[in-house]
Design a protein around this motif. Structure first.
Motif, PDB file in Angstrom:
ATOM      1  N   GLU A  84      -2.533 -14.626 -36.781  1.00 34.68           N
ATOM      2  CA  GLU A  84      -1.476 -14.259 -35.826  1.00 34.68           C
ATOM      3  C   GLU A  84      -0.150 -14.895 -36.195  1.00 34.68           C
ATOM      4  O   GLU A  84       0.908 -14.251 -36.152  1.00 34.68           O
ATOM      5  CB  GLU A  84      -1.884 -14.680 -34.408  1.00 34.68           C
ATOM      6  N   LEU A  98      -0.043 -19.569 -23.142  1.00 30.14           N
ATOM      7  CA  LEU A  98      -1.430 -19.174 -22.953  1.00 30.14           C
ATOM      8  C   LEU A  98      -1.514 -18.344 -21.679  1.00 30.14           C
ATOM      9  O   LEU A  98      -0.930 -18.707 -20.650  1.00 30.14           O
ATOM     10  CB  LEU A  98      -2.332 -20.400 -22.862  1.00 30.14           C
ATOM     11  N   ALA A  99      -2.267 -17.270 -21.747  1.00 29.21           N
ATOM     12  CA  ALA A  99      -2.365 -16.378 -20.587  1.00 29.21           C
ATOM     13  C   ALA A  99      -3.252 -16.955 -19.501  1.00 29.21           C
ATOM     14  O   ALA A  99      -2.919 -16.884 -18.314  1.00 29.21           O
ATOM     15  CB  ALA A  99      -2.882 -15.011 -21.034  1.00 29.21           C
ATOM     16  N   ALA A 100      -4.388 -17.543 -19.884  1.00 28.27           N
ATOM     17  CA  ALA A 100      -5.342 -18.040 -18.883  1.00 28.27           C
ATOM     18  C   ALA A 100      -6.020 -19.294 -19.400  1.00 28.27           C
ATOM     19  O   ALA A 100      -6.185 -19.484 -20.622  1.00 28.27           O
ATOM     20  CB  ALA A 100      -6.385 -16.972 -18.552  1.00 28.27           C
ATOM     21  N   ARG A 101      -6.416 -20.148 -18.476  1.00 27.41           N
ATOM     22  CA  ARG A 101      -7.102 -21.392 -18.837  1.00 27.41           C
ATOM     23  C   ARG A 101      -8.404 -21.120 -19.570  1.00 27.41           C
ATOM     24  O   ARG A 101      -8.796 -21.864 -20.477  1.00 27.41           O
ATOM     25  CB  ARG A 101      -7.390 -22.196 -17.554  1.00 27.41           C
ATOM     26  N   THR A 102      -9.057 -20.030 -19.220  1.00 27.17           N
ATOM     27  CA  THR A 102     -10.339 -19.706 -19.838  1.00 27.17           C
ATOM     28  C   THR A 102     -10.211 -19.315 -21.309  1.00 27.17           C
ATOM     29  O   THR A 102     -11.213 -19.270 -22.021  1.00 27.17           O
ATOM     30  CB  THR A 102     -11.008 -18.553 -19.068  1.00 27.17           C
ATOM     31  N   ASP A 103      -8.976 -19.042 -21.774  1.00 27.67           N
ATOM     32  CA  ASP A 103      -8.797 -18.705 -23.187  1.00 27.67           C
ATOM     33  C   ASP A 103      -9.005 -19.908 -24.097  1.00 27.67           C
ATOM     34  O   ASP A 103      -9.373 -19.736 -25.260  1.00 27.67           O
ATOM     35  CB  ASP A 103      -7.394 -18.120 -23.417  1.00 27.67           C
ATOM     36  N   ARG A 104      -8.745 -21.109 -23.592  1.00 30.84           N
ATOM     37  CA  ARG A 104      -8.960 -22.327 -24.373  1.00 30.84           C
ATOM     38  C   ARG A 104      -9.638 -23.385 -23.498  1.00 30.84           C
ATOM     39  O   ARG A 104      -9.032 -24.389 -23.131  1.00 30.84           O
ATOM     40  CB  ARG A 104      -7.649 -22.865 -24.935  1.00 30.84           C
TER      41      ARG A 104
END
Length: 300
Positions: A96, A177-183
């Motif tokens: 990316e 970051l879009a959401a906490r669950t992404d990382r």
């Protein structure tokens, strides 16, 4: 026998003076001067050449023709196939980030390597938050090589507007970051000024390793100290100074007494000499009953 021509008369020629004339003497003395020899051997030819060039360049038409010829030769040399760049190679970056770097380079290829401002391209690439350092070089085969040192995220920072940003170990922004669950692998910090205290936050997380599965995150309070937030709404209020040492003492006490497994709402470590426990209402009533205090009229 007597000569018929009569007696011979011998005429004595005057002797030539070996001494140089005054003009010759002055020229010899002048020639022995180092400055004069330099001016005669170097200065005079340079002056003659400069005068000839000046006379030739005094005509505007000749100047334009000379400039055009030089420009044409320069362009032909710079546009030779071995100097043309047709590809951009990005190394050391994630896919990316590599795509973002290629777009950031902004070169219309193929392009002569002489027409590429490497310093300007490097500055544009290093403007990306995820790039810590960039090194550019033109390789044989027409390849512009971009060597990247990528910033590695170590923390998530929740801002006041609920936005999430990834930070590296220096507190520099890496990306949003879009959401906490992404990382979910990154620990979470929140509060104003949390980014400038990233080093201390990492040390606190390391000290909290024994209870790390219970840790929800760190909250920066007043831009001077931290609150360690656990599950079950427990909080550990850390001091502004020596926060890591205070937490390490609490970890030792928790290992011996299993303190944090009890009905404790918060542990206040801000005063090193007087730590304070805040119990949950039920635990507080039970504690009072154990001391013989009537809790029938107390409010829960």
């Amino acid at each position: 026998m007597q000569s018929l021509g009569g007696p011979r008369v011998y005429t004595r020629q005057p002797r030539r003076d070996p001494a140089p004339s005054r003009w010759q003497y002055r020229m010899q003395r002048l020639w022995l001067t180092p400055l004069f020899r330099v001016l005669f051997r170097v200065g005079l030819p340079c002056f003659v050449i400069a005068m000839v060039v000046g006379i030739y360049a005094s005509d505007e038409g000749r100047r334009a023709a000379l400039t055009g010829t030089f420009t044409e030769l320069k362009e032909k040399f710079q546009n030779r196939p071995e100097f043309m760049v047709g590809l951009v190679s990005v190394e050391g970056a994630s896919p990316e980030l590599a795509e973002a770097i290629r777009a950031r380079v902004g070169l219309k290829l193929p392009l002569s390597s002489f027409d590429i401002d490497l310093d300007a391209v490097k500055a544009r690439v290093e403007e990306l938050d995820a790039v810590a350092n960039a090194e550019l070089r033109v390789r044989s085969g027409g390849v512009l090589q971009v060597l990247i040192t990528e910033r590695m995220p170590v923390l998530l920072w929740r801002l006041e507007d609920e936005r999430l940003e990834m930070l590296d170990e220096t507190g520099h922004r890496v990306a949003g970051l879009a959401a906490r669950t992404d990382r979910p692998d990154l620990p979470l910090v929140a509060g104003a000024g949390a980014d400038v205290a990233t080093g201390e936050a990492l040390e606190i997380f390391a000290a909290a390793q024994p209870i790390l599965p219970r840790v929800r995150g760190l909250v920066r309070v007043g831009e001077r100290r931290w609150d360690l937030v656990l599950d079950r709404n427990q909080k550990i209020l850390l001091p502004a100074e020596n926060a890591v040492a205070a937490l390490e003492r609490l970890m030792a006490l928790d290992k011996a007494e299993d303190l944090l497994a009890r009905d404790v709402l918060s542990v206040d470590l801000r005063n090193e000499k007087r730590p304070v426990l805040r119990l949950a209402p039920y635990a507080l009533n039970e504690h009072r009953k154990a001391q013989g205090i009537d809790t029938s009229g107390s409010e829960l």
